[in-house]
Design a protein around this motif. Structure first.
Motif, PDB file in Angstrom:
ATOM      1  N   LEU A   1      32.534   2.059  69.621  1.00 35.41           N
ATOM      2  CA  LEU A   1      32.353   2.711  70.920  1.00 35.41           C
ATOM      3  C   LEU A   1      31.136   3.630  70.825  1.00 35.41           C
ATOM      4  CD1 LEU A   1      35.759   2.633  70.391  1.00 35.41           C
ATOM      5  CD2 LEU A   1      35.633   3.415  72.751  1.00 35.41           C
ATOM      6  N   THR A   2      30.612   4.046  71.952  1.00 34.45           N
ATOM      7  CA  THR A   2      29.419   4.899  71.904  1.00 34.45           C
ATOM      8  C   THR A   2      29.646   6.200  72.679  1.00 34.45           C
ATOM      9  OG1 THR A   2      28.482   3.878  73.860  1.00 34.45           O
ATOM     10  CG2 THR A   2      27.875   2.911  71.755  1.00 34.45           C
ATOM     11  N   PHE A   3      28.824   7.206  72.326  1.00 36.17           N
ATOM     12  CA  PHE A   3      28.872   8.484  73.042  1.00 36.17           C
ATOM     13  C   PHE A   3      27.450   9.055  73.089  1.00 36.17           C
ATOM     14  CE2 PHE A   3      29.279   9.662  68.581  1.00 36.17           C
ATOM     15  CZ  PHE A   3      28.447  10.759  68.465  1.00 36.17           C
ATOM     16  N   GLU A   4      27.268  10.024  74.012  1.00 36.77           N
ATOM     17  CA  GLU A   4      25.947  10.670  74.128  1.00 36.77           C
ATOM     18  C   GLU A   4      25.949  12.053  73.475  1.00 36.77           C
ATOM     19  OE1 GLU A   4      23.195   9.437  75.533  1.00 36.77           O
ATOM     20  OE2 GLU A   4      23.989   7.651  76.558  1.00 36.77           O
ATOM     21  N   THR A   5      26.981  12.864  73.797  1.00 35.56           N
ATOM     22  CA  THR A   5      26.978  14.270  73.363  1.00 35.56           C
ATOM     23  C   THR A   5      28.172  14.567  72.464  1.00 35.56           C
ATOM     24  OG1 THR A   5      28.368  14.943  75.200  1.00 35.56           O
ATOM     25  CG2 THR A   5      25.976  14.963  75.581  1.00 35.56           C
ATOM     26  N   LEU A   6      28.102  15.723  71.781  1.00 34.08           N
ATOM     27  CA  LEU A   6      29.214  16.143  70.921  1.00 34.08           C
ATOM     28  C   LEU A   6      30.492  16.296  71.750  1.00 34.08           C
ATOM     29  CD1 LEU A   6      29.121  18.640  68.031  1.00 34.08           C
ATOM     30  CD2 LEU A   6      30.902  18.882  69.733  1.00 34.08           C
ATOM     31  N   ASP A   7      30.355  16.888  72.941  1.00 34.68           N
ATOM     32  CA  ASP A   7      31.541  17.059  73.804  1.00 34.68           C
ATOM     33  C   ASP A   7      32.197  15.712  74.081  1.00 34.68           C
ATOM     34  OD1 ASP A   7      31.293  19.739  73.943  1.00 34.68           O
ATOM     35  OD2 ASP A   7      30.434  19.798  75.970  1.00 34.68           O
ATOM     36  N   GLU A   8      31.363  14.723  74.388  1.00 33.57           N
ATOM     37  CA  GLU A   8      31.910  13.405  74.711  1.00 33.57           C
ATOM     38  C   GLU A   8      32.571  12.776  73.478  1.00 33.57           C
ATOM     39  OE1 GLU A   8      30.424   9.144  76.460  1.00 33.57           O
ATOM     40  OE2 GLU A   8      28.926  10.733  76.262  1.00 33.57           O
TER      41      GLU A   8
ATOM     42  N   GLY B   1      51.851   6.371  62.780  1.00 41.33           N
ATOM     43  CA  GLY B   1      50.623   5.585  62.927  1.00 41.33           C
ATOM     44  C   GLY B   1      49.378   6.412  63.209  1.00 41.33           C
ATOM     45  N   GLY B   2      48.255   5.718  63.338  1.00 37.84           N
ATOM     46  CA  GLY B   2      46.995   6.389  63.633  1.00 37.84           C
ATOM     47  C   GLY B   2      46.001   5.438  64.289  1.00 37.84           C
ATOM     48  N   LYS B   3      45.026   6.028  65.006  1.00 35.53           N
ATOM     49  CA  LYS B   3      43.899   5.244  65.548  1.00 35.53           C
ATOM     50  C   LYS B   3      42.679   6.114  65.288  1.00 35.53           C
ATOM     51  CE  LYS B   3      42.112   1.770  67.753  1.00 35.53           C
ATOM     52  NZ  LYS B   3      42.253   0.354  67.314  1.00 35.53           N
ATOM     53  N   ASN B   4      42.281   6.137  64.036  1.00 34.84           N
ATOM     54  CA  ASN B   4      41.424   7.211  63.534  1.00 34.84           C
ATOM     55  C   ASN B   4      39.945   6.953  63.793  1.00 34.84           C
ATOM     56  OD1 ASN B   4      43.903   8.287  62.245  1.00 34.84           O
ATOM     57  ND2 ASN B   4      43.723   6.370  61.104  1.00 34.84           N
ATOM     58  N   PRO B   5      39.272   7.923  64.418  1.00 37.38           N
ATOM     59  CA  PRO B   5      37.852   7.748  64.722  1.00 37.38           C
ATOM     60  C   PRO B   5      36.949   8.252  63.596  1.00 37.38           C
ATOM     61  CG  PRO B   5      38.688   9.748  65.757  1.00 37.38           C
ATOM     62  CD  PRO B   5      39.844   9.154  64.981  1.00 37.38           C
ATOM     63  N   GLN B   6      35.888   7.508  63.349  1.00 39.94           N
ATOM     64  CA  GLN B   6      34.784   8.054  62.547  1.00 39.94           C
ATOM     65  C   GLN B   6      33.656   8.296  63.540  1.00 39.94           C
ATOM     66  OE1 GLN B   6      34.029   7.305  58.563  1.00 39.94           O
ATOM     67  NE2 GLN B   6      35.057   5.339  58.473  1.00 39.94           N
ATOM     68  N   ILE B   7      33.212   9.543  63.631  1.00 41.01           N
ATOM     69  CA  ILE B   7      32.171   9.900  64.603  1.00 41.01           C
ATOM     70  C   ILE B   7      30.836   9.947  63.879  1.00 41.01           C
ATOM     71  CG2 ILE B   7      31.410  11.621  66.274  1.00 41.01           C
ATOM     72  CD1 ILE B   7      34.277  12.631  66.413  1.00 41.01           C
ATOM     73  N   VAL B   8      29.913   9.111  64.321  1.00 34.87           N
ATOM     74  CA  VAL B   8      28.631   8.999  63.622  1.00 34.87           C
ATOM     75  C   VAL B   8      27.519   9.528  64.526  1.00 34.87           C
ATOM     76  CG1 VAL B   8      27.031   7.400  62.496  1.00 34.87           C
ATOM     77  CG2 VAL B   8      29.504   6.976  62.375  1.00 34.87           C
ATOM     78  N   PHE B   9      26.924  10.640  64.108  1.00 33.92           N
ATOM     79  CA  PHE B   9      25.808  11.219  64.874  1.00 33.92           C
ATOM     80  C   PHE B   9      24.486  10.612  64.392  1.00 33.92           C
ATOM     81  CE2 PHE B   9      29.178  14.251  65.604  1.00 33.92           C
ATOM     82  CZ  PHE B   9      28.991  14.626  66.933  1.00 33.92           C
ATOM     83  N   ALA B  10      23.473  10.698  65.253  1.00 35.60           N
ATOM     84  CA  ALA B  10      22.180  10.058  64.958  1.00 35.60           C
ATOM     85  C   ALA B  10      21.541  10.606  63.692  1.00 35.60           C
ATOM     86  CB  ALA B  10      21.240  10.234  66.155  1.00 35.60           C
TER      87      ALA B  10
ATOM     88  N   GLN C   1      26.678   7.594  68.140  1.00 35.49           N
ATOM     89  CA  GLN C   1      25.790   8.187  69.145  1.00 35.49           C
ATOM     90  C   GLN C   1      24.894   7.085  69.718  1.00 35.49           C
ATOM     91  OE1 GLN C   1      23.967  11.858  67.835  1.00 35.49           O
ATOM     92  NE2 GLN C   1      24.233  12.649  69.915  1.00 35.49           N
ATOM     93  N   ALA C   2      24.761   7.078  71.045  1.00 37.43           N
ATOM     94  CA  ALA C   2      24.158   5.928  71.738  1.00 37.43           C
ATOM     95  C   ALA C   2      22.765   5.574  71.213  1.00 37.43           C
ATOM     96  CB  ALA C   2      24.106   6.210  73.237  1.00 37.43           C
ATOM     97  N   SER C   3      21.978   6.579  70.842  1.00 39.38           N
ATOM     98  CA  SER C   3      20.589   6.307  70.435  1.00 39.38           C
ATOM     99  C   SER C   3      20.501   5.421  69.187  1.00 39.38           C
ATOM    100  CB  SER C   3      19.842   7.622  70.194  1.00 39.38           C
ATOM    101  OG  SER C   3      20.507   8.356  69.176  1.00 39.38           O
TER     102      SER C   3
END
Ligand code: NAD
Length: 504
Positions: free
Chosen positions: A406-413, A268-277, A309-311
């Protein structure tokens, strides 16, 4: 948008159901106890296929046939060039029957016909690619071990392989395994999911016509708990190649350990797509929608979490909701439909239960959340916002058209969030900054990371998961090696120095 228009659907459904038997030792056969299994189309609740249903004894017969074909038959002894010719002929046989295969895939699985056609074409490409590997499988040699030693490393086909597949991409997934096992010289027993066996049964006929010898491939239709269980435990089977859920995969690994089989697991998977501003907005919105609704979200690779990204998070979620409203859901036989039915009753209930629990845990249903008001197993495209990492919906595989934002602020997060589930199958990074993309991609624990794209695949590129998404890799130029044992030939040249030296 809901489509209910079904051109030709009534003609298709008026036809007699597909009839399939077991394929053992090159012959079609009924189950020893005469059992039968029916499959209804999840989109129409109509019987579309009837099969002989294998039991334990049939599974044992199939394994014995594969064993004989490996130990005594021509397949493992053929030249790679000859195996390659037969695999190419299988690919051509698949393409010649692509409409017929795709239609049965749609009827049993519920996916739109155009997507079944693409699946069949992709599968044929894998048979063509495996044919190239059949001629290129080779070992290694060492001429650097001193004057008196020559080392040769052989690749031996591992033997009999049990291949067990799920219901979401039945024809593609069998084609990610079987041609590569055959290219290596192995023989196989194949069990498709009992919900979508038809296209694998059709494949048996194509293999036979292409010249695959009797017993080299045996195909069983039947329940995992009976037929799969024998295939996983049997001492005459050398390797297990399994694609399915992590839960059943773990049980299968444990059961196979009694005979220490080699295992290849795609789970299985729970695959994230990370979207930067700084992403390409249009592309990222579209890929988010495609990533969650393709195959009604029933993809191991489904982009079921979007980390934004939160912004830009609020505006991005609103754009995803707007585009999701326009996705065309409906009868998979109707032209233009993008999302069809959920494949099984159990999966349908599971998806609704996940949505219910997410709501209870505090997520907001920004779109959808219910079954569609029409006959058949349809669920609305669903977007959940306000999802926090502690919620089950943020971590567990839903396997349905349900997106968690979901949201994040920084690349590390973002990286920390991406890596915060037990899975590690795939991920995507969306940014116009090269450094951002590669910094994130290198730190994400996943077998595939897409950069500014999603869900693309090529036969040349290995596929598989980190952690609880699996063990091993399929596809790519090493795919056939997985189906081999390594043997060392350690050769001594010239006189040998005695170990025993008589007393002087
Ligand atoms: P499943 O685990 O229920 O079944 C998979 C196969 O295992 C079926 O053929 C089933 O009959 C068989 N099986 C069931 N019990 C068995 C047992 N005790 N012993 C041996 N075999 C048994 O999975 P599914 O519901 O058919 O498919 C959905 C799952 O597959 C999802 O979790 C999805 O993520 C996963 N999947 C993974 C990939 C990948 O490549 N990583 C690809 C597609 C699907």
């Amino acid at each position: 948008m809901i489509l209910t228009d079904t051109p030709n659907a009534s003609d298709v459904l008026a036809r007699a159901p597909f009839r399939g038997k077991l394929f053992i030792d090159g012959a079609w056969t009924d189950a020893l106890d005469g059992s039968m299994l029916k499959r209804k189309s999840p989109a129409h609740d109509h019987v579309v296929a009837v099969y002989a249903k294998a039991g334990k004894v049939d599974a044992e017969r199939a394994i014995a046939a594969a064993r004989r074909a490996f130990d005594e038959g021509p397949w493992p002894r053929m030249k790679g060039a000859e195996r390659a010719r037969i695999l190419r002929s299988v690919a051509e046989g698949i393409l010649a029957r692509r409409q017929e295969i795709a239609l049965l895939e749609t009827l049993e699985n519920g996916k739109p016909l155009a997507q079944s056609l693409a699946e069949v074409d992709g599968a044929a490409d894998l048979w063509h690619y495996a044919a190239t590997l059949a001629r290129n499988l080779h070992g290694d040699s060492y001429n650097t071990l001193g004057e008196h030693t020559l080392g040769v490393v052989l690749r031996d086909p591992i033997g009999v392989v049990s291949i067990i597949t799920p219901w979401n991409f039945p024809f593609l997934i069998v084609s990610q395994k079987l041609p590569f096992a055959l290219a290596a010289g192995c023989t196989a027993v194949v069990k498709p999911s009992e919900f979508t066996s038809g296209t694998t049964v059709m494949l048996a006929e194509i293999l036979h016509q292409a010249g695959v010898p009797p017993g080299a491939v045996n195909i069983l239709v039947g329940p995992g708990s009976v037929v799969g269980d024998v295939m996983v435990k049997h001492p005459q089977v050398d390797m297990l190649s399994f694609t399915g859920s992590t839960t059943v995969g773990k049980q299968a690994v444990a059961a196979s350990a009694q005979t220490l089989k080699k295992v290849s697991m795609e789970l299985g998977g729970k695959n994230p797509q990370i979207v930067f501003a700084d992403c390409d907005w249009e592309a990222a919105v579209d890929a988010t929608v495609f990533g969650i609704y393709f195959n009604a979200g029933q993809c191991c690779n489904s982009g079921s979490r979007v980390l934004v990204q939160a912004s830009i998070a609020e505006k991005f979620a609103a754009a995803v909701v707007e585009r999701s409203k326009r996705v065309r859901v409906g009868d998979p036989l109707a032209t233009g439909v993008q999302v069809g039915a959920i494949t099984t009753d159990k999966q349908f209930e599971t998806i609704l239960a996940h949505i219910h629990d997410a709501r209870r845990d505090g997520a907001t249903v920004a779109l959808g959340g219910s079954r569609l008001a029409m006959p058949g197993l349809y669920i609305e495209p669903t977007v959940l916002t306000g999802v926090t990492p502690d919620m089950a919906i943020a971590r567990e595989e839903v396997f349905g058209p349900v997106l968690s934002v979901l949201t994040f602020e920084t690349l590390d997060e973002a990286v920390q969030l991406a890596n915060s589930t037990l899975y590690g199958l795939s991920a995507a990074v969306w940014s116009s900054d090269f450094t951002t993309c590669l910094s994130a991609a290198r730190r994400i624990k996943a077998g595939t990371v897409w950069v500014n794209t999603f869900l693309e695949g090529h036969a040349e590129l290995p596929f598989g998961g980190y952690r609880e998404s699996g063990i091993g890799r399929e596809l790519g130029r090493f795919a056939t090696e997985d189906y081999t044992e390594t043997k060392t030939l350690h050769m001594h040249l010239g006189p040998r120095t005695d170990w025993y030296v008589p007393n002087r």
